[in-house]
Motif scaffolding. Structure first.
Motif, PDB file in Angstrom:
ATOM      1  N   GLU A  37       0.832  -1.208   0.000  1.00  0.00           N
ATOM      2  CA  GLU A  37       0.000   0.000   0.000  1.00  0.00           C
ATOM      3  C   GLU A  37       0.872   1.265   0.000  1.00  0.00           C
ATOM      4  O   GLU A  37       0.646   2.176  -0.799  1.00  0.00           O
ATOM      5  N   LYS A  38       1.867   1.287   0.865  1.00  0.00           N
ATOM      6  CA  LYS A  38       2.773   2.452   0.901  1.00  0.00           C
ATOM      7  C   LYS A  38       3.574   2.557  -0.392  1.00  0.00           C
ATOM      8  O   LYS A  38       3.752   3.650  -0.937  1.00  0.00           O
ATOM      9  N   SER A  39       4.052   1.420  -0.868  1.00  0.00           N
ATOM     10  CA  SER A  39       4.838   1.418  -2.095  1.00  0.00           C
ATOM     11  C   SER A  39       4.028   1.977  -3.259  1.00  0.00           C
ATOM     12  O   SER A  39       4.509   2.831  -4.009  1.00  0.00           O
ATOM     13  N   ASN A  40       2.792   1.517  -3.396  1.00  0.00           N
ATOM     14  CA  ASN A  40       1.952   1.999  -4.495  1.00  0.00           C
ATOM     15  C   ASN A  40       1.729   3.507  -4.416  1.00  0.00           C
ATOM     16  O   ASN A  40       1.718   4.193  -5.443  1.00  0.00           O
ATOM     17  N   HIS A  41       1.568   4.021  -3.200  1.00  0.00           N
ATOM     18  CA  HIS A  41       1.404   5.472  -3.022  1.00  0.00           C
ATOM     19  C   HIS A  41       2.636   6.216  -3.554  1.00  0.00           C
ATOM     20  O   HIS A  41       2.514   7.183  -4.306  1.00  0.00           O
ATOM     21  N   TRP A  42       3.828   5.732  -3.167  1.00  0.00           N
ATOM     22  CA  TRP A  42       5.057   6.409  -3.585  1.00  0.00           C
ATOM     23  C   TRP A  42       5.345   6.185  -5.071  1.00  0.00           C
ATOM     24  O   TRP A  42       5.890   7.056  -5.742  1.00  0.00           O
ATOM     25  N   VAL A  43       4.961   5.027  -5.599  1.00  0.00           N
ATOM     26  CA  VAL A  43       5.136   4.774  -7.034  1.00  0.00           C
ATOM     27  C   VAL A  43       4.271   5.741  -7.834  1.00  0.00           C
ATOM     28  O   VAL A  43       4.730   6.328  -8.824  1.00  0.00           O
ATOM     29  N   ASP A  44       3.027   5.936  -7.409  1.00  0.00           N
ATOM     30  CA  ASP A  44       2.147   6.879  -8.105  1.00  0.00           C
ATOM     31  C   ASP A  44       2.752   8.282  -8.129  1.00  0.00           C
ATOM     32  O   ASP A  44       2.741   8.954  -9.161  1.00  0.00           O
ATOM     33  N   ALA A  45       3.287   8.719  -6.987  1.00  0.00           N
ATOM     34  CA  ALA A  45       3.918  10.050  -6.914  1.00  0.00           C
ATOM     35  C   ALA A  45       5.150  10.112  -7.818  1.00  0.00           C
ATOM     36  O   ALA A  45       5.375  11.109  -8.519  1.00  0.00           O
ATOM     37  N   TYR A  46       5.948   9.039  -7.818  1.00  0.00           N
ATOM     38  CA  TYR A  46       7.147   8.975  -8.655  1.00  0.00           C
ATOM     39  C   TYR A  46       6.775   9.098 -10.144  1.00  0.00           C
ATOM     40  O   TYR A  46       7.425   9.817 -10.895  1.00  0.00           O
ATOM     41  N   LEU A  47       5.712   8.405 -10.538  1.00  0.00           N
ATOM     42  CA  LEU A  47       5.306   8.416 -11.944  1.00  0.00           C
ATOM     43  C   LEU A  47       4.657   9.734 -12.352  1.00  0.00           C
ATOM     44  O   LEU A  47       4.807  10.187 -13.484  1.00  0.00           O
ATOM     45  N   GLU A  48       3.958  10.362 -11.424  1.00  0.00           N
ATOM     46  CA  GLU A  48       3.242  11.586 -11.759  1.00  0.00           C
ATOM     47  C   GLU A  48       4.086  12.846 -11.605  1.00  0.00           C
ATOM     48  O   GLU A  48       3.979  13.778 -12.403  1.00  0.00           O
ATOM     49  N   TYR A  49       4.952  12.872 -10.583  1.00  0.00           N
ATOM     50  CA  TYR A  49       5.694  14.100 -10.290  1.00  0.00           C
ATOM     51  C   TYR A  49       7.215  13.931 -10.298  1.00  0.00           C
ATOM     52  O   TYR A  49       7.944  14.906 -10.349  1.00  0.00           O
ATOM     53  N   GLY A  50       7.694  12.707 -10.206  1.00  0.00           N
ATOM     54  CA  GLY A  50       9.123  12.457 -10.053  1.00  0.00           C
ATOM     55  C   GLY A  50       9.815  12.068 -11.334  1.00  0.00           C
ATOM     56  O   GLY A  50       9.346  12.353 -12.444  1.00  0.00           O
ATOM     57  N   ARG A  51      10.915  11.349 -11.168  1.00  0.00           N
ATOM     58  CA  ARG A  51      11.742  10.941 -12.310  1.00  0.00           C
ATOM     59  C   ARG A  51      11.000  10.017 -13.266  1.00  0.00           C
ATOM     60  O   ARG A  51      11.356   9.913 -14.432  1.00  0.00           O
TER      61      ARG A  51
END
Length: 142
Positions: A70-84
């Motif tokens: 659950e935490k990983s998916n949250h951070w993956v979404d942020a990475y894909l939308e706003y990050g590298r």
């Protein structure tokens, strides 16, 4: 003369590598993996191994690493939308975020990490080219 300069550069580079104080992984490191619908146990284990093999914070010891989907998916979404991930075109099925704790003992010469401190919930973002590819660390931090 050119050969002498090349030899000296080679010798200096070897001495600089020998002097590195790589971070350590605790012998009794705690590893926790939640149930996953996204990755197999082998995929997660390979990601964990990648972090362990590349942990290089001078004067630090990796004490815990875990995968919480659950935490990983949250951070993956942020990475894909706003990050590298926005820049490199990574796909969600090829990105995993692991969390870790590590202790800094202060023996290293690291101006960024606070000596005698435990860092918790430190994130590691790993990517791969495809499902069969090897994980590589693409970013870390809070």
């Amino acid at each position: 003369m050119k050969k002498l300069i090349i030899c000296l550069c080679f010798i200096l580079s070897i001495f600089s590598l020998v002097g590195c104080n790589k971070g350590k992984v605790s012998n009794d490191i705690k590893i926790e993996v939640s149930e996953s619908t996204k990755f197999s146990k082998e995929e997660i284990d390979n990601a964990i191994k990648c972090v362990k093999d590349n942990f290089s914070f001078e004067g630090s010891t990796l004490t815990k690493i875990w995968y919480d989907e659950e935490k990983s998916n949250h951070w993956v979404d942020a990475y894909l939308e706003y990050g590298r991930g926005l820049e490199n075109g990574a796909r969600a099925e090829n990105v995993i975020v692991l969390l870790s704790d590590f202790d800094v003992d202060g023996s290293g010469d690291n101006p960024v990490l606070e000596p005698n401190t435990t860092y918790t919930d430190y994130q590691w973002t790993l990517i791969r080219d495809n499902k069969a590819g090897n994980w590589k660390i693409d970013g870390s931090g809070y």
